[in-house]
Structures are given as structure tokens and as C-alpha cells.
Enzyme design. Structure first.
Site, PDB file in Angstrom:
ATOM      1  N   ARG A   1     -16.307   1.705  -2.246  1.00  0.00           N
ATOM      2  CA  ARG A   1     -15.198   2.559  -1.814  1.00  0.00           C
ATOM      3  C   ARG A   1     -15.180   3.777  -2.734  1.00  0.00           C
ATOM      4  O   ARG A   1     -14.333   3.899  -3.618  1.00  0.00           O
ATOM      5  CB  ARG A   1     -13.881   1.776  -1.866  1.00  0.00           C
TER       6      ARG A   1
ATOM      7  N   ASN B   1       0.822  -1.220   0.000  1.00  0.00           N
ATOM      8  CA  ASN B   1       0.000   0.000   0.000  1.00  0.00           C
ATOM      9  C   ASN B   1       0.852   1.264   0.000  1.00  0.00           C
ATOM     10  O   ASN B   1       0.458   2.287  -0.563  1.00  0.00           O
ATOM     11  CB  ASN B   1      -0.963  -0.011   1.190  1.00  0.00           C
TER      12      ASN B   1
END
Length: 433
Positions: A122, A23
């Protein structure tokens, strides 16, 4: 198409080295193209999401030189297109970081709407709100997000909800905007800090990363840098849970123990032994663990990306546990697969799992519904009696490098084989006995 074939019942024992944080890497690689000089990124995880993003960056015209498996050099000076419509990128959530990077540098970007794991809605509304606050116009047409600005000017931006993606994207767009930008209610995850530190190493002026208020002063350009990505918190947490679930003894190296505190605390609470060192953590267990309650929260709370793994462990623990998912809806799709192995889990209201611990799982043919759930199902198969196959492992390979090799090196009986290759399955069974 490939799958894992796994024989359960063997404790994981030994050392494992954790790779760079996926990430963080995705935000850092996008940020790197904002410099017109070569930027070197080390400790890069060799996973599908990273490789797809590098492919997309290359298609913009930026120079991408993969010196070694875990090192890449990038130079954004040769970028000739701010349009990213790579079909692979549509499958990857973090492609939206190219919006912030290209908008921040060239004041224009067109990027395909992102995909990724189907773990619920999302929306990118907060990203677009941030871009508009900096003076950009934004539209969505024909599956593309189009954003442009005559100039970007710093502003005070309050995020309605904590969002890692929006925090990173706004930092990218604002680091070369004129004047000062303040991001309130910013995400505090370790990879937020890593992206900010990387931008600062290139000459950006960012303060407060890791708190809920990030302050930035725009600079006119970014320069060359060499930077090492932090270790992957979620990969480390997955091996911590795997050690506890298999009643093993694993030393997990190349970690930052502070990033793992929420996981460590819960493992100790249910009876596992966790020892912390400067850059390593050891997890041991030799008995059935106990129950607890867990609620996923933004950092420093319990990470949503560790929810399926810890739920799998609790499904084997003594007593009743409750897991509440407060970040994403639709993140309990793995429950049906665990039930096929003998787990007793009831999902209520879509975001609460009531888990009645069972004494063991039995092997089954199961399928990974997403990245982290897939890793959790592999852990379940390593514990289960008998043989299991795990399909759709392309999800797992998005975020775990050499997952099966690392588990096998710890004593797990696992191998990657072609789907529906019965001969390979039989060969594996003969080998492991």
C-alpha cells in the site's frame, strides 16, 4: 497475549449497536489538531488504532482530554513537536494522516513510515505526490518521512489510482493552503465525506466530497467544533454476515443503511433476508444460502474490508462462488486457516478465490493473519461444529470494540482468555456445555 475460545453452532439472535467508524475517526483525530481551540469528537470507537493515534498526538504536545470512553477533546495550540516517531505508530497504517495535518498547519512534519496489517503493498506515493504538488519537499530517511514547505499553494492534483488515504491526507494538507485545490479521481468512501464534513465544521471550505472531484479553497485558520463520527460500515457489515452465517436474526442498530447497500445486495442475492430501517438493518436467515460472484471495488462497490467475511459465508453456501480481490494483493492469507476448518477454497493468480461451498465447518486452532480476516475467522468459528481457538486477536482489536462481548450478547459462545491457558479453556467448555 490473549485468544478467543469459541463453541460454534448457536444462531446469533438479538440487537447489536454499532460504534463509530474507525477509518473516519483516524482522519478526524488527525484533522482536529489543526485547530488552536478545543475540538470535541464524539461517537469515538474505543479500539487500539484510535488509542495509539491519540497517544501519538499527545506526544506532539497537543492537549488530549478523554472525557468519556467515546468522547475526546483535542487542542493543537500546545503542539511543540512535528516529529512523530512513536514505536507503536510504526505498526499503524493511518499514522500517515499526521503528515498531512502537521504539514498543513505548520508546513513541516516528520512521521515514521507506517505499518499496519500485512495485506499487500500500500505505497504512499500518491500522498507524497499530493504534498509536492502543494509546494512541499519530501524525503524518506532513516525510516522517517520528512516533508516541509515555505508555503503551501493550492494546485490541481490528479490521483493515478483511487486512494482513500491519499485523498484524506491531501485534504488535510490543502485545507489551509493558499488559493484553490482540486483533487481529481478522489476516493468516495463514507469516511472521506465524514472527514470533509468535520473539516468544514471547523471552518474549512471543501466541496464535492463523496464524488470523484473535490474542490477546496484554503482558509487561514480552523476553529473549535463538536462533531459525531459516522457509524462503522465494516463493523456493521461483519455483524450482517455473522447473522447470515449462523442462520440467526440480528437487528444492527446505529447504522447508515445506504453505506451498506453493496453488502445488503449480495446477502439478498444469495438468499438472506435484509430489512432496512432509518438507522438500523435487520438480517435473518434460516437455511443454507446460495452462491454468487464478488469483486471488490472502491466505494460504492463491494468493500475490500468485507472480502474475508463474505468469502467465509460463501464457503458455507451451496454451489461455486468466485471472489476477486482488486484492491490489495495478499488478502487471501486466511484461506489456509479456513481450510483447516474444512473449507474448500482455491486461490488462483493471487487475487481470485474459487470457493466450493461445504455444508459445515469443524472447530480448529486457527490464527488471525490481519484485522478483517481475523473477524472472518471468528465468524467461521461461531458456525463450526465443536470448539475453536483464535490466536493473534490483537489484530481484531485494532478495529472492533468489545467484539467478543457483542457476539456473546447475541448468543454466541465466545470468551477471551490468556493464550495457552488450558484451565481457562476447560472452564469455558464446562460453562457452555
Amino acid at each position: 497475549m490473549e485468544q478467543y475460545v469459541i463453541k460454534g453452532g448457536n444462531p446469533l439472535v438479538g440487537d447489536v449497536v454499532i460504534g463509530g467508524a474507525k477509518n473516519a475517526a483516524l482522519g478526524i483525530l488527525a484533522a482536529a489538531i489543526m485547530a488552536d481551540e478545543f475540538v470535541t469528537v464524539t461517537n469515538l470507537p474505543d479500539v487500539k488504532d484510535v488509542n495509539i493515534l491519540l497517544e501519538a498526538i499527545s506526544e506532539t504536545g497537543a492537549a488530549v482530554v478523554r472525557d468519556e470512553r467515546h468522547t475526546v477533546r483535542l487542542n493543537g495550540k500546545t503542539i511543540g513537536s512535528c516529529v512523530v516517531d512513536n514505536s507503536y505508530v510504526k505498526k499503524m497504517r493511518a499514522s500517515y494522516y499526521l503528515l498531512g495535518a502537521l504539514l498543513g498547519k505548520y508546513h513541516h512534519a516528520e512521521v515514521a513510515l507506517p505499518g499496519g496489517c500485512n495485506i499487500g503493498s500500500r505505497p504512499i506515493d500518491l500522498h507524497l505526490k499530493g504534498f509536492r504538488a502543494l509546494g512541499a519537499t519530501v524525503s524518506i530517511e532513516h525510516g522517517m518521512i520528512n516533508t516541509s514547505a515555505d508555503e503551501l499553494v493550492g494546485n490541481h492534483i490528479f490521483l493515478d489510482t483511487v486512494s482513500v488515504g491519499a485523498t484524506i491526507n491531501i485534504m488535510l494538507a490543502a485545507c489551509m493552503a493558499e488559493g484553490k485545490t482540486v483533487i481529481e479521481n478522489a476516493a468516495k468512501e463514507p469516511h472521506i465525506v465524514d472527514v470533509a464534513n468535520f473539516l468544514n465544521s471547523m471552518g474549512a471550505n471543501i466541496k464535492g466530497a463523496g464524488t470523484d472531484k473535490i474542490r477546496m479553497t484554503g482558509v487561514t485558520s480552523l476553529h473549535a467544533s463538536e462533531y459525531s463520527i459516522i457509524p462503522d460500515q465494516i463493523e456493521a457489515g461483519t455483524f450482517m454476515v455473522a447473522a447470515a452465517a449462523t442462520r440467526g436474526d440480528v437487528l444492527i442498530k446505529n447504522v447508515i443503511p445506504k453505506h451498506l447497500e453493496a453488502i445488503s445486495v449480495k446477502l439478498m442475492e444469495i438468499g438472506a433476508t435484509v430489512e432496512e430501517f432509518d438507522d438500523a438493518i435487520r438480517v435473518t436467515s434460516d437455511h443454507r444460502l446460495g452462491h454468487t460472484q464478488i469483486k471488490t471495488l472502491p466505494y460504492p462497490g463491494f468493500p475490500t474490508d468485507m472480502q474475508p467475511q463474505i468469502a467465509t459465508l460463501l464457503a458455507l453456501s451451496d454451489g461455486t462462488s468466485i471472489v476477486t480481490e482488486s484492491i490489495f494483493e495478499n488478502r487471501f492469507k486466511y484461506v489456509d486457516e479456513l481450510s483447516r476448518m474444512g473449507a474448500s477454497i482455491k486461490v488462483e493468480g493471487g487475487n481470485v478465490a474459487i470457493i466450493e461451498g461445504v455444508e459445515g465447518f469443524t472447530g480448529a486452532a486457527i490464527s488471525a493473519p490481519d484485522l478483517r480476516a481475523g473477524a472472518a475467522l471468528v465468524v467461521a468459528a461461531l458456525v463450526a461444529e465443536g470448539y475453536s481457538t483464535v490466536d493473534c486477536i490483537h489484530y481484531i482489536e485494532r478495529g472492533y470494540e468489545c467484539f467478543e462481548d457483542k457476539l456473546a450478547a447475541l448468543g454466541g459462545y465466545i470468551e477471551k482468555i490468556p493464550v495457552d491457558d488450558e484451565r481457562a479453556v476447560q472452564k469455558f467448555k464446562l460453562k457452555v456445555g
